[in-house]
Design a protein around this motif. Structure first.
Motif, mmCIF file in Angstrom:
data_model
loop_
_atom_site.group_PDB
_atom_site.id
_atom_site.type_symbol
_atom_site.label_atom_id
_atom_site.label_comp_id
_atom_site.label_asym_id
_atom_site.label_seq_id
_atom_site.Cartn_x
_atom_site.Cartn_y
_atom_site.Cartn_z
ATOM 1 N N VAL A 79 -35.044 -0.039 49.737
ATOM 2 C CA VAL A 79 -35.016 0.111 48.318
ATOM 3 C C VAL A 79 -36.069 -0.652 47.859
ATOM 4 O O VAL A 79 -36.849 -1.388 48.556
ATOM 5 N N TYR A 491 -29.804 -8.175 46.119
ATOM 6 C CA TYR A 491 -30.011 -6.850 45.485
ATOM 7 C C TYR A 491 -28.509 -6.239 45.262
ATOM 8 O O TYR A 491 -27.667 -6.434 46.144
ATOM 9 N N HIS A 493 -26.503 -2.638 43.447
ATOM 10 C CA HIS A 493 -26.590 -1.291 43.059
ATOM 11 C C HIS A 493 -25.218 -0.917 42.335
ATOM 12 O O HIS A 493 -24.276 -0.843 43.149
ATOM 13 N N ALA A 537 -28.001 -2.616 36.866
ATOM 14 C CA ALA A 537 -28.542 -2.091 37.925
ATOM 15 C C ALA A 537 -28.058 -0.604 37.984
ATOM 16 O O ALA A 537 -27.773 -0.375 39.420
ATOM 17 N N ASP A 539 -29.825 1.719 38.722
ATOM 18 C CA ASP A 539 -30.845 2.321 40.000
ATOM 19 C C ASP A 539 -31.033 1.236 40.960
ATOM 20 O O ASP A 539 -31.969 1.426 41.903
ATOM 21 N N GLY A 540 -30.351 0.088 40.790
ATOM 22 C CA GLY A 540 -30.551 -1.162 41.857
ATOM 23 C C GLY A 540 -31.358 -2.101 41.220
ATOM 24 O O GLY A 540 -32.368 -1.718 40.443
ATOM 25 N N SER A 575 -24.767 -3.858 48.152
ATOM 26 C CA SER A 575 -25.331 -5.341 47.724
ATOM 27 C C SER A 575 -25.368 -6.260 48.998
ATOM 28 O O SER A 575 -24.861 -6.164 49.906
#
Length: 716
Positions: A79, A491, A493, A537, A539-540, A575
């Motif tokens: 990503v 991270y 999404h 998020a 698109d992340g 995640s």
């Protein structure tokens, strides 16, 4: 959803299954493949390089196209990791300066000002541009110099494997025969492997009951005999067939079963009770579940299974079957501690798990000696995992301050230790008893070579609440952080609704007192910088925290991921949390895959995740200790400022707790097996190697134990 079997093998063994294809000169393509791998922190072993070089270039390229995405996903490089402040970690404004700039922009826009200001108060999170990227990924990358290579960058070696079918079978046998219970992700992998390997070799034993239910599901579909020796084995299988909780912690709504399934379940129950009628005593523990299951199985339609019918008669209260637990409670209530210990001899694991309670209730030397006699008589019948769990308990029994608990989903709690003490000489006797038994069971036929870096890795006594990933270690494991700069990241999404994860860090002194924090409300602290708040998020999205370990004043840095609003860790598309370590001169983008030391999926029902803690050791060097804990938190608006006390208490309990590590087993093995510490040099003869990663060029016939199969060290 079907999993990619080749990716399962690569991600869990770091072996690339043997590639089929025409012979040729693939040296150039293999060299290019290796170079691209190195940009993500991976490398081909010498054997794998040679094997690929002997294939046609097209075959090598096809292999690279398949394998590269696999390893990039392993490290989180699949990503794009953007940041709110484009130049992070440089040019991040102070918190007050940043909010002032946001307000000035908002007040210059009448519509934004009207939307942000209500009743004389300003909604800072609703200011224009706040929480969304102000530049695209390409612009952010262009603003950063290229990463300067360092000899301390991570290099994970990919080794040559057997054929795909052989690798899949070996992985299945290893997982199915594990003595350690798995977390959610590993359970899903085991289920996939079991389906694929249904007609192949099967493990000699399946020690973990929840794993046994998965294999029974496959055996049921194949018409094979079920692996059951308790009524609860059948109940677990029924729950699994109904997409329920195989751990039996949550109630299952049983579905209507087809007649062949009903017949198979009743036949299995009938066999258990016919062989051991005393097993009826287990029914009362889960009486309501059995009642509901009986409504779906219709036992009255199968009169030949009269022993199975007794199970449901007990559940309905029509047949008396005193449970083991009730008999035990009655004895303890009557003060018959030795009798209770004698009763528990028929359940050796329960006897050892009840050891502390029995010894506390024992009155005088005679009763204590009676309990010890029963323990000593049963020790050979107790599973290795239970013995090791009890051994770890004994090492922490004398602390007398705090007790830490972590349930199956990783939710942590700390309570004062208010138990009566056990005499030190009794604790020593119990340690010696367990050490002697574990030593008897350990069997390492080859000379032992140990990588010193693995000695502080905790034994994997449970995989519950632990996410998959790269470099993920069991709770309590300690590794050295050899770098000037520490950078951790999250991270996520979102799937269906706006979701805001907040990466934060609490800074603690040596007494575990908070001296500050880093979060979206405090962007800079001495030695640390936050990358800025992203509030959605679709698109992340990513957030980072930078810590200069040579400048930070804290003795302990505790990262945490708070769910401010939206979907949970188990609900988002994806995640994960990870950390990088770098030398200060390396520069580079905020995220650089070859500097990632660990990346762990975030899973669990809590609203605050505590993956690990970084602490300054007495020798001045920094180390990481894995926590794998969750806090329940609030449904919304979790913030680091409101949970500092709880997180600090949990961190202290884990950091100060003495976990049973690889060093413990190595110490026992060294008494009976030739062993040496590995100095990083070549190994000439076949050995049993225990380390963080398999060395390149290890002689054929060697046995390798790394974190990926560390459970193999735990004796049955």
């Amino acid at each position: 959803m079907s999993m990619d079997l080749e990716e399962l093998v690569v991600s869990r063994t770091f072996r690339v299954p043997a590639v089929e294809g025409p012979a040729g000169d693939g040296t150039m393509a293999t060299r290019q493949f290796d170079a691209v791998l190195m940009s993500a922190g991976f490398k081909l072993s010498g054997e794998l390089f040679a094997r690929l070089s002997g294939l046609a270039a097209g075959t090598v390229i096809d292999t690279a196209v398949r394998v590269l995405p696999m390893v990039r996903r392993l490290v989180g490089d699949h990503v794009e990791h953007n940041v709110y402040f484009r130049d992070f970690p440089a040019n991040v404004p102070g918190t007050v300066e940043f909010w002032t700039e946001c307000l000035v922009r908002a007040l210059g826009d009448e519509l934004a000002a009207e939307a942000s200001i209500r009743s004389g108060a300003v909604n800072l999170l609703a200011l224009p541009g706040y929480g969304t990227y102000q530049h695209d990924y390409a612009e952010m990358i262009a603003a950063h110099d290229e990463l300067i290579a360092s000899v301390r960058d991570r290099v994970t070696v990919l080794h040559a494997g057997m054929t795909l079918s052989e690798e899949v079978s070996a992985l299945y046998l290893s997982m199915a025969g594990s003595v350690t219970p798995f977390g959610t992700e590993d359970v899903a992998v085991l289920r996939e492997l079991a389906l694929h390997c249904a007609t192949g070799p099967q493990p000699a034993a399946v020690p973990v009951r929840e794993h046994r239910a998965i294999l029974n599901e496959v055996r049921l579909a194949a018409g094979a005999d079920l692996l059951v020796d308790t009524v609860t084995d059948v109940l677990r299988l029924a729950c699994l067939l109904s997409d329920g909780d195989v751990s039996l912690l949550e109630p299952t709504r049983f579905r209507s079963f087809r007649r062949p399934v009903r017949r198979a379940l009743l036949a299995a129950l009938d066999g258990v009770i016919a062989a051991q009628p005393a097993k009826l005593g287990d029914v009362g523990v889960r009486r309501e579940a059995w009642k509901r299951l009986g409504e779906r199985l219709h036992p009255h339609e199968y009169p030949r299974y009269d022993s199975a019918a007794q199970v449901f008669a007990v559940a309905r209260g029509e047949l008396a079957a005193p449970s083991f637990a009730s008999r035990l409670e009655r004895m303890l209530a009557d003060g018959d501690v030795v009798g209770a210990a004698r009763l528990l001899r028929s359940a050796p694991g329960m006897l050892f798990r009840s050891m502390d309670n029995l010894l506390r209730k024992a009155f005088g030397d005679l009763e204590r000696e009676g309990v010890l006699l029963e323990l000593n008589g049963a020790v050979e019948e107790v599973s290795g995992r239970v013995l090791l769990s009890v051994r770890e308990h004994l090492d922490n029994r004398e602390s007398g301050e705090m007790r830490i608990f972590a349930n199956r989903s990783g939710r942590g709690a700390v309570l004062p230790d208010e138990r009566y003490p056990i005499a030190p000489e009794v604790l020593d006797l119990l340690r010696e008893m367990i050490d002697r038994e574990i030593t008897r069971r350990l069997d390492v036929p080859l000379p032992l070579v140990i990588d010193p870096e693995i000695l502080e890795v905790a034994l994997p006594l449970s995989g519950k609440g632990i996410g998959d990933g790269l470099g993920v270690l069991p709770r309590g494991s300690v590794t050295t952080v050899d770098a000037e700069l520490l950078r951790f990241f999250v991270y996520w999404h979102e799937r269906a609704v706006r979701t805001d994860f907040d990466l934060s860090a609490v800074l603690l002194d040596r007494d575990f007192t908070s001296i500050g924090w880093l979060s979206y409300t405090n962007l800079t602290e001495v030695g640390g910088v936050h990358s800025g708040d992203i509030t959605a998020a679709p698109d992340g999205a990513s957030e980072f925290i930078d810590i200069r370990l040579d400048k930070v004043e804290a003795a302990l840095v505790l990262p945490q991921v708070n769910i401010y609003t939206g979907e949970g860790f188990d609900e988002v598309r994806e995640s994960f949390f990870g950390y990088m370590s770098r030398d200060a001169y390396q520069q580079g983008a905020p995220y650089e895959p070859r500097t990632v030391r660990a990346k762990s999926d975030l899973r669990g029902a809590g609203r605050t995740a505590l993956p690990l803690a970084f602490f300054r050791h007495a020798d001045g060097r920094w180390r990481a200790k894995w926590l794998h804990l969750h806090l329940s938190g609030s449904p919304e608006f979790n913030r680091v400022e409101s949970n500092q006390l709880t997180t600090a208490t949990l961190a202290r309990a884990v950091v100060e707790r003495r976990y049973l590590t690889v060093a413990y087993l190595v110490g026992l093995l060294s008494a009976t097996t030739e062993s040496v510490l590995w100095d990083g040099g070549p190994i000439a003869e076949p050995v049993t190697f225990i380390g963080l990663a398999r060395p390149d060029g290890l002689p054929a016939g060697s046995t390798v134990v790394t974190p990926e199969n560390l459970r193999d060290l735990i004796p049955a």
